[in-house]
Scaffold this motif. Sequence first.
Motif, PDB file in Angstrom:
ATOM      1  N   GLY A   1      63.950  -2.204 -47.933  1.00 28.88           N
ATOM      2  CA  GLY A   1      63.990  -1.653 -46.583  1.00 28.88           C
ATOM      3  C   GLY A   1      64.626  -0.285 -46.476  1.00 28.88           C
ATOM      4  O   GLY A   1      64.545   0.361 -45.445  1.00 28.88           O
ATOM      5  N   GLY A   2      65.295   0.159 -47.538  1.00 34.28           N
ATOM      6  CA  GLY A   2      65.872   1.490 -47.553  1.00 34.28           C
ATOM      7  C   GLY A   2      67.323   1.583 -47.123  1.00 34.28           C
ATOM      8  O   GLY A   2      67.863   2.675 -46.967  1.00 34.28           O
ATOM      9  N   ALA A   3      68.016   0.440 -46.935  1.00 30.03           N
ATOM     10  CA  ALA A   3      69.414   0.480 -46.497  1.00 30.03           C
ATOM     11  C   ALA A   3      70.313   1.163 -47.519  1.00 30.03           C
ATOM     12  O   ALA A   3      71.248   1.871 -47.148  1.00 30.03           O
ATOM     13  N   ASN A   4      70.036   0.973 -48.811  1.00 39.89           N
ATOM     14  CA  ASN A   4      70.860   1.622 -49.834  1.00 39.89           C
ATOM     15  C   ASN A   4      70.753   3.139 -49.733  1.00 39.89           C
ATOM     16  O   ASN A   4      71.765   3.848 -49.752  1.00 39.89           O
ATOM     17  N   ASP A   5      69.540   3.642 -49.647  1.00 39.47           N
ATOM     18  CA  ASP A   5      69.341   5.090 -49.562  1.00 39.47           C
ATOM     19  C   ASP A   5      69.855   5.658 -48.241  1.00 39.47           C
ATOM     20  O   ASP A   5      70.433   6.742 -48.216  1.00 39.47           O
ATOM     21  N   LEU A   6      69.655   4.928 -47.156  1.00 43.33           N
ATOM     22  CA  LEU A   6      70.168   5.370 -45.870  1.00 43.33           C
ATOM     23  C   LEU A   6      71.695   5.435 -45.907  1.00 43.33           C
ATOM     24  O   LEU A   6      72.299   6.386 -45.405  1.00 43.33           O
ATOM     25  N   SER A   7      72.318   4.444 -46.539  1.00 43.29           N
ATOM     26  CA  SER A   7      73.776   4.439 -46.667  1.00 43.29           C
ATOM     27  C   SER A   7      74.275   5.638 -47.465  1.00 43.29           C
ATOM     28  O   SER A   7      75.260   6.280 -47.096  1.00 43.29           O
ATOM     29  N   LEU A   8      73.606   5.944 -48.568  1.00 43.00           N
ATOM     30  CA  LEU A   8      73.993   7.115 -49.368  1.00 43.00           C
ATOM     31  C   LEU A   8      73.857   8.397 -48.564  1.00 43.00           C
ATOM     32  O   LEU A   8      74.735   9.259 -48.582  1.00 43.00           O
ATOM     33  N   TYR A   9      72.752   8.513 -47.860  1.00 41.17           N
ATOM     34  CA  TYR A   9      72.495   9.703 -47.055  1.00 41.17           C
ATOM     35  C   TYR A   9      73.546   9.874 -45.958  1.00 41.17           C
ATOM     36  O   TYR A   9      74.135  10.944 -45.800  1.00 41.17           O
ATOM     37  N   LEU A  10      73.795   8.800 -45.213  1.00 39.75           N
ATOM     38  CA  LEU A  10      74.763   8.869 -44.118  1.00 39.75           C
ATOM     39  C   LEU A  10      76.179   9.093 -44.630  1.00 39.75           C
ATOM     40  O   LEU A  10      76.948   9.834 -44.020  1.00 39.75           O
ATOM     41  N   SER A  11      76.525   8.463 -45.748  1.00 42.25           N
ATOM     42  CA  SER A  11      77.875   8.654 -46.285  1.00 42.25           C
ATOM     43  C   SER A  11      78.088  10.110 -46.689  1.00 42.25           C
ATOM     44  O   SER A  11      79.173  10.661 -46.470  1.00 42.25           O
ATOM     45  N   GLU A  12      77.069  10.737 -47.233  1.00 40.61           N
ATOM     46  CA  GLU A  12      77.179  12.150 -47.585  1.00 40.61           C
ATOM     47  C   GLU A  12      77.356  13.008 -46.335  1.00 40.61           C
ATOM     48  O   GLU A  12      78.201  13.895 -46.275  1.00 40.61           O
ATOM     49  N   LYS A  13      76.566  12.742 -45.305  1.00 41.77           N
ATOM     50  CA  LYS A  13      76.635  13.529 -44.081  1.00 41.77           C
ATOM     51  C   LYS A  13      77.923  13.289 -43.303  1.00 41.77           C
ATOM     52  O   LYS A  13      78.424  14.210 -42.635  1.00 41.77           O
ATOM     53  N   LEU A  14      78.461  12.060 -43.340  1.00 46.30           N
ATOM     54  CA  LEU A  14      79.671  11.729 -42.599  1.00 46.30           C
ATOM     55  C   LEU A  14      80.950  11.983 -43.409  1.00 46.30           C
ATOM     56  O   LEU A  14      82.046  11.884 -42.875  1.00 46.30           O
ATOM     57  N   GLY A  15      80.790  12.266 -44.708  1.00 48.04           N
ATOM     58  CA  GLY A  15      81.965  12.418 -45.558  1.00 48.04           C
ATOM     59  C   GLY A  15      82.628  11.079 -45.826  1.00 48.04           C
ATOM     60  O   GLY A  15      83.839  10.990 -45.927  1.00 48.04           O
ATOM     61  N   SER A  16      81.816  10.035 -45.916  1.00 47.46           N
ATOM     62  CA  SER A  16      82.297   8.654 -46.082  1.00 47.46           C
ATOM     63  C   SER A  16      82.022   8.159 -47.488  1.00 47.46           C
ATOM     64  O   SER A  16      81.342   8.817 -48.271  1.00 47.46           O
ATOM     65  N   GLN A  17      82.493   6.965 -47.759  1.00 47.62           N
ATOM     66  CA  GLN A  17      82.258   6.298 -49.041  1.00 47.62           C
ATOM     67  C   GLN A  17      81.128   5.287 -48.867  1.00 47.62           C
ATOM     68  O   GLN A  17      81.212   4.399 -48.027  1.00 47.62           O
ATOM     69  N   ALA A  18      80.055   5.434 -49.632  1.00 53.47           N
ATOM     70  CA  ALA A  18      79.007   4.419 -49.644  1.00 53.47           C
ATOM     71  C   ALA A  18      79.499   3.250 -50.480  1.00 53.47           C
ATOM     72  O   ALA A  18      80.070   3.444 -51.551  1.00 53.47           O
ATOM     73  N   VAL A  19      79.318   2.036 -49.976  1.00 49.77           N
ATOM     74  CA  VAL A  19      79.803   0.853 -50.682  1.00 49.77           C
ATOM     75  C   VAL A  19      78.659   0.197 -51.418  1.00 49.77           C
ATOM     76  O   VAL A  19      77.580   0.083 -50.909  1.00 49.77           O
TER      77      VAL A  19
END
Length: 178
Positions: free
Chosen positions: A160-178
């Motif tokens: 469904g793309g949740a892994n890639d969406l998480s990586l993308y958002l974590s980069e944009k938000l300055g967050s840690q992808a889990v």
Amino acid sequence: MKVYSICFTKNGFKILEKLSKIINGDNLLDADNLPSGSNLPNADNLLNASNLSNANNLPNKNQLKFNATSKFYLSKRIYDDLILDEALQRPMNSDFRRANLREFTQEAWQEADAIIYIGATGIALRSIAKYIDKKDKDPAVVVIDEKGRYVIPLLSGHIGGANDLSLYLSEKLGSQAV
């Protein structure tokens, strides 16, 4: 990619505002603007994925765009609190809607390609539990903690793309992808 997002706290609302800017400002979600090492599905590798039963229903590279109809919601309580909160000191963006969590989840599950909950993972998990069906049909579900420190792919990670969406958002938000 049509994304529905909801938050439950004032801190979560700050993340939701950032998220709306990311989604409305960054139109293309593809291999060119994802973090390195991301394994985004595209037409070539979907057709070769022999272990997937229904590759035609999966997103391809051309479909992985943030849709203009992506929606941003606040739980009823926090929406009402923010409307009454003089600390906001500005009109709330009309992109943000008031929602009951149960109704939000039902609509999002039927309409969205991805659902983002900003708050506790338990809230997201309890909200989606009765809707989970098949990994090749369920939307991507991502949780962002209310401080914006962690972005967690909860459901439909690979397909469904949740892994890639998480990586993308974590980069944009300055967050840690889990």
